[in-house]
Write a protein that holds these residues in place. Structure first.
Motif, mmCIF file in Angstrom:
data_model
loop_
_atom_site.group_PDB
_atom_site.id
_atom_site.type_symbol
_atom_site.label_atom_id
_atom_site.label_comp_id
_atom_site.label_asym_id
_atom_site.label_seq_id
_atom_site.Cartn_x
_atom_site.Cartn_y
_atom_site.Cartn_z
ATOM 1 N N GLU A 1 103.818 31.928 37.395
ATOM 2 C CA GLU A 1 103.797 31.970 38.850
ATOM 3 C C GLU A 1 105.224 32.172 39.390
ATOM 4 O O GLU A 1 105.442 32.962 40.318
ATOM 5 N N GLN B 1 107.691 33.500 37.727
ATOM 6 C CA GLN B 1 108.113 34.856 37.341
ATOM 7 C C GLN B 1 107.526 35.883 38.315
ATOM 8 O O GLN B 1 108.216 36.800 38.756
ATOM 9 N N LEU B 2 106.249 35.672 38.645
ATOM 10 C CA LEU B 2 105.568 36.587 39.578
ATOM 11 C C LEU B 2 106.288 36.625 40.919
ATOM 12 O O LEU B 2 106.564 37.688 41.472
ATOM 13 N N MET B 3 106.593 35.433 41.415
ATOM 14 C CA MET B 3 107.256 35.368 42.721
ATOM 15 C C MET B 3 108.622 36.033 42.659
ATOM 16 O O MET B 3 109.031 36.725 43.597
ATOM 17 N N ARG B 4 109.304 35.827 41.549
ATOM 18 C CA ARG B 4 110.628 36.453 41.400
ATOM 19 C C ARG B 4 110.488 37.981 41.323
ATOM 20 O O ARG B 4 111.298 38.703 41.881
ATOM 21 N N LEU B 5 109.443 38.448 40.612
ATOM 22 C CA LEU B 5 109.245 39.892 40.453
ATOM 23 C C LEU B 5 108.997 40.595 41.788
ATOM 24 O O LEU B 5 109.469 41.700 42.004
ATOM 25 N N ILE B 6 108.253 39.949 42.659
ATOM 26 C CA ILE B 6 107.963 40.620 43.930
ATOM 27 C C ILE B 6 109.100 40.444 44.936
ATOM 28 O O ILE B 6 109.002 40.876 46.065
ATOM 29 N N GLY B 7 110.143 39.767 44.509
ATOM 30 C CA GLY B 7 111.353 39.717 45.331
ATOM 31 C C GLY B 7 111.645 38.388 45.989
ATOM 32 O O GLY B 7 112.583 38.283 46.775
ATOM 33 N N ILE B 8 110.834 37.358 45.678
ATOM 34 C CA ILE B 8 111.133 36.039 46.260
ATOM 35 C C ILE B 8 112.379 35.502 45.548
ATOM 36 O O ILE B 8 112.416 35.461 44.312
ATOM 37 N N SER B 9 113.350 35.084 46.302
ATOM 38 C CA SER B 9 114.612 34.644 45.706
ATOM 39 C C SER B 9 114.440 33.328 44.951
ATOM 40 O O SER B 9 113.515 32.556 45.223
ATOM 41 N N ALA B 10 115.370 33.104 44.028
ATOM 42 C CA ALA B 10 115.344 31.867 43.235
ATOM 43 C C ALA B 10 115.415 30.656 44.167
ATOM 44 O O ALA B 10 114.764 29.638 43.931
ATOM 45 N N ASP C 1 116.612 35.707 35.269
ATOM 46 C CA ASP C 1 116.129 36.880 35.993
ATOM 47 C C ASP C 1 114.611 36.961 35.864
ATOM 48 O O ASP C 1 113.992 36.271 35.057
ATOM 49 N N ALA C 2 114.017 37.785 36.692
ATOM 50 C CA ALA C 2 112.567 37.779 36.863
ATOM 51 C C ALA C 2 111.779 38.049 35.586
ATOM 52 O O ALA C 2 110.633 37.612 35.463
ATOM 53 N N LEU C 3 112.367 38.752 34.642
ATOM 54 C CA LEU C 3 111.602 39.089 33.440
ATOM 55 C C LEU C 3 111.843 38.128 32.282
ATOM 56 O O LEU C 3 111.158 38.187 31.274
ATOM 57 N N ILE D 1 115.177 44.523 39.106
ATOM 58 C CA ILE D 1 114.627 43.384 38.349
ATOM 59 C C ILE D 1 115.477 43.142 37.105
ATOM 60 O O ILE D 1 115.721 42.000 36.712
ATOM 61 N N ASP E 1 117.565 40.762 44.803
ATOM 62 C CA ASP E 1 116.296 40.167 45.275
ATOM 63 C C ASP E 1 116.075 40.528 46.742
ATOM 64 O O ASP E 1 114.975 40.926 47.134
ATOM 65 N N ARG F 1 115.228 44.184 47.147
ATOM 66 C CA ARG F 1 113.864 44.486 46.677
ATOM 67 C C ARG F 1 112.822 44.052 47.697
ATOM 68 O O ARG F 1 111.888 44.789 47.994
ATOM 69 N N ILE F 2 113.001 42.850 48.230
ATOM 70 C CA ILE F 2 111.980 42.330 49.149
ATOM 71 C C ILE F 2 111.931 43.168 50.439
ATOM 72 O O ILE F 2 110.876 43.298 51.053
ATOM 73 N N PHE G 1 102.169 46.328 39.933
ATOM 74 C CA PHE G 1 102.189 46.107 38.486
ATOM 75 C C PHE G 1 100.826 46.448 37.867
ATOM 76 O O PHE G 1 99.788 46.312 38.509
ATOM 77 N N GLU H 1 110.142 35.020 52.450
ATOM 78 C CA GLU H 1 111.441 35.680 52.598
ATOM 79 C C GLU H 1 111.571 36.337 53.980
ATOM 80 O O GLU H 1 112.388 37.232 54.175
#
Lengths: 419, 216
Positions: free
Chosen positions: A325, A327-336, A415-417, B50, B74, B77-78, B85, B106
């Motif tokens: 979850e 990782q998913l949020m990070r992938l779509i651009g949600i910041s850490a 990082d996201a991956l 990414i 980040d 990207r957002i 995916f 965000e």
């Protein structure tokens, strides 16, 4: 963000319930232990020790003090009432109060004394006893048994429930005390004369009903009625009862320090008698309570430490299972930072809800503990809240959020991956 | 416009992909073809920030994203990139609505989500839990999530990979329709879909893979 965090939290009900349960159990135990310990201590500290001398049969000074001030334990035995009259006529004393105990009403003890004993207490309804077979009951006794002024109660022989009932001599409730959160709440008060008369009735009945029995003075029973001037022997383990002309102890307020010294020496010197200073004895008891309080605090700290470990483990497992979850949020651009905030809000909500529930539960549990402790003369107030309890609540909340701050920072920083 | 200049990326100590100079015009739809492991998904991950390249520059609409910090990537990207995916990447236990609203964390305005879902034919699934949707529906939700923020660039990593051809074709038609005027890079294995795109890029011609102990 709060709305999203709550919705997301609700998708992990089972895991969150585990965390909440762990917090609730440990925090409730810690809070309850602290509260009970504090109330016991306060109860002793708040008991106003007006009397500076207690005279009773020789034996344990702690037992004598605890019995006369907190109505716990059994009386040591009996002493002649003539001592009360002697002291009343003495210029060395300001006040003399007789004290006797040997009967009970259900699980509440019956104290035979004079109205002076209750002078510093407030009567919620009715009045203090003045005539024979009149009684004043503590607030817990009244509420437990639904007693009102004018009701009659039948007491039993002996301090524990189940003794022979004094059916022929019921007591009339003439007053109900205001709640004091002390042992007074769970006690029935009547006059010394009433206690004597109840026992006389009983003995007369026994004599009428019993076959001819000529056995004289059975073993360890206290001296027989008749106003013997010598102090009675030590009470039997089973029962102590005041026969006519006997009391279990005398509470004395001396006129001066000099008077105190004289009386103390005079009565301690007599065979079978003992005089104690209740303040000194209670200070000794308090020292012991202090030690037990320290143990309770240490145990609470251990419980909270265990809570920290359990919450850490569950949070870590929870975050590991939430890794996809995150990782998913990070992938779509949600910041850490946002991911961290979502999880911290979730744990803060959970921690706050669980600790507040713990606070509530610990006080509900006090209601039940009170039912047991009352039998030992310790009346707990379930609504009593100590400021330190709120500090414990705050500490538990922080403990609940701390593992999240630690682990989520480590996970979200990647990082996201990176799994 | 998206450009890659002298970009290399390394995975562990054994695999390195070197990309030749690549350029994608703005507003163009590009189908990216190539065998497994030739660096198709890696290309999209590089463009979206990414992952970071070992060397070289990646410029997206004038921003050299390869020089940005992770937090800046980040944020870029957002705001600018919609990513779709193959495995949808949905919050399975949450509703379709929540899967779109997650972007509002965000500060993304998601007020058009209903309209976009309607365009994709799944407006009636707004309150449905993601896990209860079919593969095609899930991919449409993923497309809606990518488009709701109105990005200038949409990257789709095998969006039909988990769907049968008929549904996959429908999804691509809807995707192309929804991405009119945007730059769309779509990785696919299915050559049958290629005629629908403005351009077809065979990545083997632009990327070389070294698989050896690089330190040896």
């Amino acid at each position: 963000m709060l709305k999203f965090a709550i919705k997301n939290l609700l998708t992990k009900k089972a895991r969150m319930a585990l965390v909440a349960l762990s917090i609730i159990i440990s925090a409730s135990v810690a809070l309850m232990a602290f509260n009970v310990s504090s109330q016991v201590q306060d109860g002793i500290l708040n008991s106003f020790i007006y009397y500076d001398l207690i005279i009773g049969p020789s034996g344990s000074s702690t037992q004598l003090a605890m019995n006369t001030l907190f109505f716990t334990d059994s009386p040591l035995g009996t002493i002649p009432y003539s001592l009360v009259e002697e002291l009343e006529n003495s210029p060395l004393v300001n006040r003399v109060v007789p004290f006797t105990m040997g009967d009970s009403f259900n699980s509440s003890k019956v104290v035979g004394t004079s109205p002076l004993f209750l002078e510093d207490k407030t009567v919620k309804s009715g009045k203090l006893f003045s005539a024979p077979f009149e009684a004043v009951v503590g607030s817990s006794v009244a509420s437990s048994y639904g007693l009102n002024v004018g009701d009659e109660i039948i007491t039993s022989h002996g301090l524990s429930h189940g003794g022979a009932q004094h059916s022929a001599s019921p007591l009339k409730v003439v007053g109900i005390l205001k709640t004091t959160y002390t042992a007074y709440d769970d006690t029935v008060f009547t006059s010394v004369e009433t206690v004597w008369e109840m026992h006389e009735h009983e003995e007369e009945e026994e004599a009428e009903n019993a076959p001819v029995q000529t056995e004289a003075g059975t073993n360890s029973a206290p001296s027989h009625h008749g106003g013997s001037l010598t102090a009675s022997s030590t009470a039997s383990e089973e029962q102590v009862e005041s026969h006519t002309g006997e009391v279990c102890a005398i509470l004395v307020k001396t006129a001066s320090l000099n008077a105190y010294t004289k009386l103390s020496q005079s009565y301690s010197g007599q065979t079978g008698l003992m005089s104690i200073n209740p303040s000194a004895v209670l200070r000794e008891v308090l020292d012991r309570v202090d030690l037990s309080a320290k143990i309770v605090y240490a145990l609470s700290a251990v419980i909270l430490l265990m809570n920290l470990i359990v919450v850490c483990v569950i949070t870590l497992l929870n975050l590991i299972s939430s890794r996809d979850e995150i990782q998913l949020m990070r992938l779509i651009g949600i910041s850490a930072r946002r991911v961290r905030q979502v999880f911290m809000i979730q744990n803060a909500i959970l921690g706050a809800a669980a600790t507040l529930l713990s606070l509530l539960l610990s006080h509900v549990a006090l209601l039940f503990v009170n039912n047991i402790s009352r039998a030992y003369g310790i009346v707990l107030n379930p609504f009593k809240l100590y400021p330190l309890e709120l500090l414990i609540v705050l500490a538990v909340m922080l403990i609940s959020v701390f593992p999240t701050i630690l682990f989520i920072s480590l996970l979200a920083r990647k990082d996201a991956l990176t799994k | 416009m998206i450009t890659l200049d002298g970009v290399s990326v390394r995975f562990g100590a054994y695999t390195q992909i070197d990309y030749k100079q690549l350029l994608f015009e703005s507003g163009q739809s590009v189908a990216i073809l190539g065998g497994s492991g030739c660096g198709k998904s890696t290309l999209l991950n590089l463009i979206s920030g990414i992952i970071s390249p070992l060397c070289g520059d990646i410029t997206v609409d004038g921003t050299v994203i390869s020089s940005l910090s992770q937090a800046q990537k980040d944020a870029f990207r957002i705001r600018n990139i919609g990513f779709i995916f193959q495995d949808f990447k949905l919050l399975e236990k949450m509703s379709v609505e929540d899967n779109l609203n997650v972007l509002s964390l965000e500060g993304v305005n998601v007020k058009d989500s209903g309209q976009i879902l309607a365009k994709l034919g799944i407006a009636h699934k707004l309150k449905a839990r993601a896990s209860t949707l079919s593969g095609g529906e899930k991919q449409r939700v993923a497309i809606a999530r990518a488009l709701v923020k109105h990005p200038s660039i949409v990257l789709a990593d095998e969006p039909t990979g988990n769907l049968n051809y008929a549904i996959g074709e429908q999804v691509i038609i809807q995707l192309l329709d929804a991405c009119k005027g945007k730059t769309l890079l779509c990785v696919t294995h299915d050559e049958r879909l290629c005629p629908m795109f403005d351009r077809v890029l065979r990545l083997e011609e632009y990327a070389s893979i070294k698989e050896a102990n690089i330190h040896a």
